[in-house]
Design a protein around this motif. Structure first.
Motif, PDB file in Angstrom:
ATOM      1  N   ARG A 107       9.010 -22.069 106.299  1.00 52.45           N
ATOM      2  CA  ARG A 107      10.076 -21.361 105.585  1.00 52.45           C
ATOM      3  C   ARG A 107      10.295 -22.055 104.243  1.00 52.45           C
ATOM      4  O   ARG A 107      10.411 -23.277 104.183  1.00 52.45           O
ATOM      5  CB  ARG A 107      11.395 -21.373 106.361  1.00 52.45           C
ATOM      6  N   ASN A 108      10.346 -21.266 103.190  1.00 49.78           N
ATOM      7  CA  ASN A 108      10.553 -21.789 101.841  1.00 49.78           C
ATOM      8  C   ASN A 108      11.968 -21.472 101.371  1.00 49.78           C
ATOM      9  O   ASN A 108      12.471 -20.375 101.595  1.00 49.78           O
ATOM     10  CB  ASN A 108       9.549 -21.158 100.874  1.00 49.78           C
ATOM     11  N   PHE A 109      12.574 -22.448 100.694  1.00 48.48           N
ATOM     12  CA  PHE A 109      13.916 -22.292 100.158  1.00 48.48           C
ATOM     13  C   PHE A 109      13.953 -22.803  98.724  1.00 48.48           C
ATOM     14  O   PHE A 109      13.263 -23.760  98.382  1.00 48.48           O
ATOM     15  CB  PHE A 109      14.947 -23.087 100.976  1.00 48.48           C
ATOM     16  N   ARG A 110      14.760 -22.173  97.898  1.00 46.64           N
ATOM     17  CA  ARG A 110      15.015 -22.657  96.549  1.00 46.64           C
ATOM     18  C   ARG A 110      16.469 -23.112  96.499  1.00 46.64           C
ATOM     19  O   ARG A 110      17.376 -22.341  96.792  1.00 46.64           O
ATOM     20  CB  ARG A 110      14.788 -21.572  95.509  1.00 46.64           C
ATOM     21  N   THR A 111      16.657 -24.365  96.130  1.00 45.68           N
ATOM     22  CA  THR A 111      18.004 -24.892  96.002  1.00 45.68           C
ATOM     23  C   THR A 111      18.093 -25.679  94.706  1.00 45.68           C
ATOM     24  O   THR A 111      17.249 -26.526  94.435  1.00 45.68           O
ATOM     25  CB  THR A 111      18.380 -25.820  97.164  1.00 45.68           C
ATOM     26  N   ARG A 112      19.083 -25.370  93.928  1.00 44.22           N
ATOM     27  CA  ARG A 112      19.337 -26.066  92.668  1.00 44.22           C
ATOM     28  C   ARG A 112      18.068 -26.251  91.839  1.00 44.22           C
ATOM     29  O   ARG A 112      17.792 -27.329  91.325  1.00 44.22           O
ATOM     30  CB  ARG A 112      19.993 -27.419  92.927  1.00 44.22           C
ATOM     31  N   GLY A 113      17.264 -25.188  91.773  1.00 45.39           N
ATOM     32  CA  GLY A 113      16.067 -25.244  90.948  1.00 45.39           C
ATOM     33  C   GLY A 113      14.889 -25.966  91.583  1.00 45.39           C
ATOM     34  O   GLY A 113      13.863 -26.152  90.945  1.00 45.39           O
ATOM     35  N   ARG A 114      15.034 -26.399  92.822  1.00 48.66           N
ATOM     36  CA  ARG A 114      13.949 -27.101  93.508  1.00 48.66           C
ATOM     37  C   ARG A 114      13.399 -26.217  94.611  1.00 48.66           C
ATOM     38  O   ARG A 114      14.075 -25.365  95.152  1.00 48.66           O
ATOM     39  CB  ARG A 114      14.459 -28.397  94.149  1.00 48.66           C
ATOM     40  N   HIS A 115      12.177 -26.505  94.958  1.00 48.96           N
ATOM     41  CA  HIS A 115      11.525 -25.806  96.073  1.00 48.96           C
ATOM     42  C   HIS A 115      11.525 -26.734  97.276  1.00 48.96           C
ATOM     43  O   HIS A 115      11.122 -27.889  97.187  1.00 48.96           O
ATOM     44  CB  HIS A 115      10.091 -25.438  95.675  1.00 48.96           C
ATOM     45  N   GLN A 116      11.983 -26.231  98.414  1.00 48.67           N
ATOM     46  CA  GLN A 116      11.950 -26.983  99.666  1.00 48.67           C
ATOM     47  C   GLN A 116      11.217 -26.153 100.700  1.00 48.67           C
ATOM     48  O   GLN A 116      11.349 -24.938 100.734  1.00 48.67           O
ATOM     49  CB  GLN A 116      13.351 -27.263 100.177  1.00 48.67           C
ATOM     50  N   GLU A 117      10.469 -26.840 101.526  1.00 45.57           N
ATOM     51  CA  GLU A 117       9.768 -26.151 102.603  1.00 45.57           C
ATOM     52  C   GLU A 117      10.118 -26.814 103.912  1.00 45.57           C
ATOM     53  O   GLU A 117      10.132 -28.042 104.010  1.00 45.57           O
ATOM     54  CB  GLU A 117       8.260 -26.206 102.365  1.00 45.57           C
ATOM     55  N   TYR A 118      10.429 -26.004 104.901  1.00 41.21           N
ATOM     56  CA  TYR A 118      10.702 -26.485 106.251  1.00 41.21           C
ATOM     57  C   TYR A 118       9.593 -26.005 107.160  1.00 41.21           C
ATOM     58  O   TYR A 118       9.148 -24.866 107.065  1.00 41.21           O
ATOM     59  CB  TYR A 118      12.041 -25.939 106.766  1.00 41.21           C
ATOM     60  N   CYS A 119       9.164 -26.876 108.051  1.00 43.12           N
ATOM     61  CA  CYS A 119       8.148 -26.538 109.034  1.00 43.12           C
ATOM     62  C   CYS A 119       8.782 -26.662 110.421  1.00 43.12           C
ATOM     63  O   CYS A 119       9.331 -27.705 110.771  1.00 43.12           O
ATOM     64  CB  CYS A 119       6.954 -27.476 108.913  1.00 43.12           C
ATOM     65  N   TYR A 120       8.717 -25.576 111.170  1.00 38.03           N
ATOM     66  CA  TYR A 120       9.279 -25.519 112.520  1.00 38.03           C
ATOM     67  C   TYR A 120       8.131 -25.463 113.511  1.00 38.03           C
ATOM     68  O   TYR A 120       7.310 -24.560 113.446  1.00 38.03           O
ATOM     69  CB  TYR A 120      10.148 -24.275 112.687  1.00 38.03           C
ATOM     70  N   LEU A 121       8.085 -26.408 114.449  1.00 38.70           N
ATOM     71  CA  LEU A 121       7.101 -26.367 115.521  1.00 38.70           C
ATOM     72  C   LEU A 121       7.733 -25.602 116.684  1.00 38.70           C
ATOM     73  O   LEU A 121       8.763 -25.996 117.217  1.00 38.70           O
ATOM     74  CB  LEU A 121       6.710 -27.774 115.953  1.00 38.70           C
TER      75      LEU A 121
END
Length: 153
Positions: A107-121
């Motif tokens: 899952r990709n998220f944009r927060t405060r101009g940054r890109h974050q990615e979460y990986c769920y097993l």
């Protein structure tokens, strides 16, 4: 290979732990009798202090049980699987085999101009292990290791 935390992860953990502690110390070392005498007729300030207590509870609960417990876990790989240590690597160790999981979801998220990615097993449509690019220096290496051994859902 072992996971490595970013300075952001340590900063968030320190902030989550110290925020309620600072509030407690302010309460403990302030002249509380004067505060209660002042609050006796001032409902606006009373509501503010109650709201502040609710915020402290929420920060502590969310921070400890979601952020630090689930997302800030140390991951180390073995031959047949991997180990997950909760609470910044200080908590309980869970040992998993790759076959215990159906795969992983990104899952990709944009927060405060940054890109974050979460990986769920995911196992039986339930995410058991979560890790994020925000908290791990070697996130891409860890994700690649899981991609070698599991399928992306």
């Amino acid at each position: 290979m072992k996971s490595q935390f970013t300075t952001t992860a340590y900063f968030y953990a320190l902030l989550i732990i110290t925020f309620p502690l600072i509030q407690f110390l302010l309460y403990k070392f302030s002249n509380i009798e004067q505060v209660f005498q002042y609050l006796d007729g001032n409902w606006g300030l009373t509501v503010f202090y109650v709201f502040l207590g609710i915020i402290n509870f929420f920060v502590l609960f969310w921070g400890l049980f979601v952020e630090i417990n689930m997302r800030m876990a140390k991951i180390s790989f073995t031959e047949n699987g991997f180990e997950v240590k909760k609470f910044l690597g200080l908590g309980r160790t869970y040992v998993y085999a790759y076959s215990d999981f159906d795969g992983f979801v990104l899952r990709n998220f944009r927060t405060r101009g940054r890109h974050q990615e979460y990986c769920y097993l995911v196992s039986n449509q339930t995410p058991l292990v979560v890790f994020s690019s925000t908290y791990f220096k070697n996130y891409m290496d860890i994700r690649a290791k899981f991609a070698e051994n599991m399928k992306q859902l």
